[in-house]
Design a protein around this motif. Structure first.
Motif, mmCIF file in Angstrom:
data_model
loop_
_atom_site.group_PDB
_atom_site.id
_atom_site.type_symbol
_atom_site.label_atom_id
_atom_site.label_comp_id
_atom_site.label_asym_id
_atom_site.label_seq_id
_atom_site.Cartn_x
_atom_site.Cartn_y
_atom_site.Cartn_z
ATOM 1 N N THR A 1 -0.606 21.974 -51.071
ATOM 2 C CA THR A 1 -0.621 23.416 -51.294
ATOM 3 C C THR A 1 0.764 23.874 -51.708
ATOM 4 N N LYS B 1 3.604 26.868 -52.982
ATOM 5 C CA LYS B 1 4.003 28.267 -53.007
ATOM 6 C C LYS B 1 4.857 28.512 -54.251
ATOM 7 N N THR C 1 -2.331 25.970 -59.240
ATOM 8 C CA THR C 1 -2.459 27.050 -58.261
ATOM 9 C C THR C 1 -1.157 27.180 -57.487
ATOM 10 N N GLY D 1 -1.775 30.593 -53.886
ATOM 11 C CA GLY D 1 -3.180 30.974 -53.867
ATOM 12 C C GLY D 1 -3.701 31.533 -55.172
#
Length: 290
Positions: free
Chosen positions: A35, A37, A162, A165
């Motif tokens: 994930t 940021k 991505t 999000g």
């Protein structure tokens, strides 16, 4: 006709292709598990441009100005944890650039940097949010911006990356506000002291913690004091290390994230160590002998 602010890199792209061969298809061959940021300070908003069709490699993002906020010189942070490797292609290609290899085998690239946290040829362990450089226009760039890529472990570029999000598909331009390093310290004691160091002791302070580390490869000790509150705001901090029978070495001042590293050779010796944040301080006895 090139879009305003978009890099024009025909020669640069040829060099990149030669240095870093691409798979037959730029489409990702696997889902990215990591994930990510935004690569900027908490609260900063910049435009993420996934140019199509004339951007190389296809699927890479150009981060550019948003409104009146000029991206030139902005702090660049790791979008996810991993090991960062530093390169310099001079006046061509990516210019000053960094590749971070993440724990799942995926990679991110950050190009056209003005400055880097390590010299070309160096490496460092990074957490999500660790400062790795600043935005510039080095290499084959026509205007200040951050060139950013997410790559799978097999080398393919994710054409719909991505970040925070928000998915930016081919041909899209989206303004994304960073949540990177909002509240937490992006640094670890191991990052502050460097490769080969491991924590052997620590002590709590009001607003943070001070750490003693040891490098078994060279016999050096290292002390670093890290904040856990008021991170990013300069305040009084210190770290010190004193091998028994020798003078004390101290790093003190007004720091935003950490004090140190304080490194001393102490193989076979006892050490006194500690640090402070504001009025909260810790001083050890002579210990960890040998």
């Amino acid at each position: 006709m090139p879009k305003i602010g978009k890099p024009v890199l025909p020669l640069a792209f040829a060099l990149v292709a030669a240095l870093f061969p691409q798979p037959a298809s730029a489409d990702p061959v696997e889902a990215l598990a990591t994930t990510h940021k935004s690569p900027f300070n908490c609260g900063k908003t910049f435009n993420a441009n996934n140019w199509y069709p004339d951007h190389s490699p296809s699927g890479s993002i150009d981060w550019q100005d948003y409104g009146s906020d000029d991206i030139n010189g902005e702090t660049v942070r790791a979008t996810a944890a991993g090991t960062a490797y530093f390169y310099d292609a001079g006046n061509t290609s990516y210019g000053k650039w960094i590749e971070i290899r993440h724990g799942d085998g995926t990679r991110t690239r950050y190009a056209h940097l003005a400055t880097m946290a390590r010299a070309a040829g160096g490496s460092m362990s990074v957490g999500q949010g660790t400062v790795i450089g600043t935005v510039g226009s080095t290499g084959g760039s026509s205007a200040p911006h951050l060139h950013y890529e997410q790559r799978t472990s097999s080398g393919g570029v994710d054409t719909s990356p991505t970040v925070d999000g928000v998915t930016v598909a081919l041909g899209q331009k989206k303004a994304i506000t960073s949540t990177n390093s909002c509240g937490g310290n992006p640094y670890t004691p191991e990052e502050v002291c460097g490769s080969g160091y491991a924590v052997i002791d620590s002590a709590a302070l009001s607003g943070g913690r001070t750490y003693l580390l040891y490098n078994s490869g060279n016999g050096n000790n290292c002390v670093a004091t890290l904040k856990t509150t008021n991170v990013g705001t300069p305040s009084s901090m210190s770290a010190f290390l004193e091998p028994q029978g020798e003078s004390r070495a101290t790093n003190s001042g007004s720091f935003s994230y950490y004090a140190g590293p304080v490194v001393r050779s102490a193989a076979g010796q006892c050490v006194k160590w500690g640090g402070s944040i504001g009025s909260s301080s810790y001083t050890s006895p002579f210990e960890h002998c040998g």
